[in-house]
Scaffold this motif. Structure first.
Motif, PDB file in Angstrom:
ATOM      1  N   ALA A  71      -1.423   5.260  -1.786  1.00 31.71           N
ATOM      2  CA  ALA A  71      -2.677   4.599  -1.434  1.00 31.71           C
ATOM      3  C   ALA A  71      -2.707   4.413   0.080  1.00 31.71           C
ATOM      4  O   ALA A  71      -1.662   4.256   0.715  1.00 31.71           O
ATOM      5  N   ARG A  72      -3.902   4.436   0.639  1.00 32.07           N
ATOM      6  CA  ARG A  72      -4.061   4.238   2.087  1.00 32.07           C
ATOM      7  C   ARG A  72      -3.927   2.758   2.427  1.00 32.07           C
ATOM      8  O   ARG A  72      -4.588   1.914   1.820  1.00 32.07           O
ATOM      9  N   SER A  73      -3.108   2.473   3.429  1.00 37.48           N
ATOM     10  CA  SER A  73      -2.939   1.082   3.845  1.00 37.48           C
ATOM     11  C   SER A  73      -4.248   0.489   4.354  1.00 37.48           C
ATOM     12  O   SER A  73      -4.493  -0.708   4.209  1.00 37.48           O
ATOM     13  N   GLU A  74      -5.114   1.339   4.913  1.00 34.42           N
ATOM     14  CA  GLU A  74      -6.380   0.854   5.478  1.00 34.42           C
ATOM     15  C   GLU A  74      -7.350   0.349   4.412  1.00 34.42           C
ATOM     16  O   GLU A  74      -8.215  -0.469   4.705  1.00 34.42           O
ATOM     17  N   THR A  75      -7.223   0.845   3.168  1.00 37.65           N
ATOM     18  CA  THR A  75      -8.204   0.502   2.129  1.00 37.65           C
ATOM     19  C   THR A  75      -7.588  -0.085   0.857  1.00 37.65           C
ATOM     20  O   THR A  75      -8.309  -0.355  -0.100  1.00 37.65           O
ATOM     21  N   VAL A  76      -6.265  -0.293   0.835  1.00 38.03           N
ATOM     22  CA  VAL A  76      -5.607  -0.735  -0.397  1.00 38.03           C
ATOM     23  C   VAL A  76      -6.184  -2.051  -0.925  1.00 38.03           C
ATOM     24  O   VAL A  76      -6.314  -2.246  -2.134  1.00 38.03           O
TER      25      VAL A  76
END
Length: 193
Positions: A71-76
């Motif tokens: 998962a992307r850290s920016e949108t988790v």
């Protein structure tokens, strides 16, 4: 994207200790090259202290046989599929390096140096049909990776593991952390050198 990583107890004393802790708890995590859906060793928050367990790497996907491994850290926090796991069940993947592929399918192994040093990757897990499944977190690549891939794992230092597992404020802030510069080797390095 980090679709593979290494977990080598025979090459690294710290990883051997983590592997033995998992075995002592009754788990049998896969060793060597770790693939999506493998049962892999992860560090989780216990009631009093951290503990090592093993669980499947990858959330069940939307299609049969699909697995969502990162998962992307920016949108988790915003993604419904991931937000509960991130907020309630963070974990850490102990590794001896990870792989990324270039657009033309060249495989590169990344670690701090040319030996299989212990590297910790931030992640989280949740339960599906009563079984825990984990996801690792990725972030924007730094200068050591950007020419090879457009993502890299969110890497923790050993002294940040407890904060990642137990401290919500630290975990939310760490999603934006700068990653360490890494060494890369085309293919799998020869650890005999």
């Amino acid at each position: 994207m980090c679709g593979r990583y290494m977990f080598q107890p025979t090459e690294n004393a710290e990883i051997e200790r983590i592997y033995q802790l998992a075995k002592a708890e009754g788990y049998d995590p896969k060793t060597g090259e770790i693939f999506p859906t493998d049962e892999t060793a992860v560090i989780v928050a216990g009631l009093q202290q951290v503990k090592v367990v093993a669980m499947k790497w990858g959330y069940p996907g939307f299609k049969p046989g699909q697995s969502i491994i990162n998962a992307r850290s920016e949108t988790v926090v915003q993604k419904q599929m991931f937000s509960n796991g991130f907020k309630e069940h963070r974990c850490v993947y102990p590794t001896t390096g990870f792989f990324e592929w270039t657009a033309d399918k060249q495989r590169y192994w990344f670690n701090y140096g040319k030996k299989p040093e212990t590297m910790y990757i931030a992640g989280f897990y949740d339960y599906f049909d009563g079984q825990p499944c984990s996801c690792l977190l990725t972030t924007k690549p730094n200068d050591s990776i950007v020419k090879i891939h457009d993502r890299m794992p969110l890497i923790l230092r050993k002294d940040q593991i407890k904060a990642w597992l137990y401290d919500d404020k630290f975990a939310f802030e760490f999603l934006k952390a700068q990653m360490p510069l890494l060494n890369s080797v085309n293919g799998l390095p020869n650890f005999e050198d």
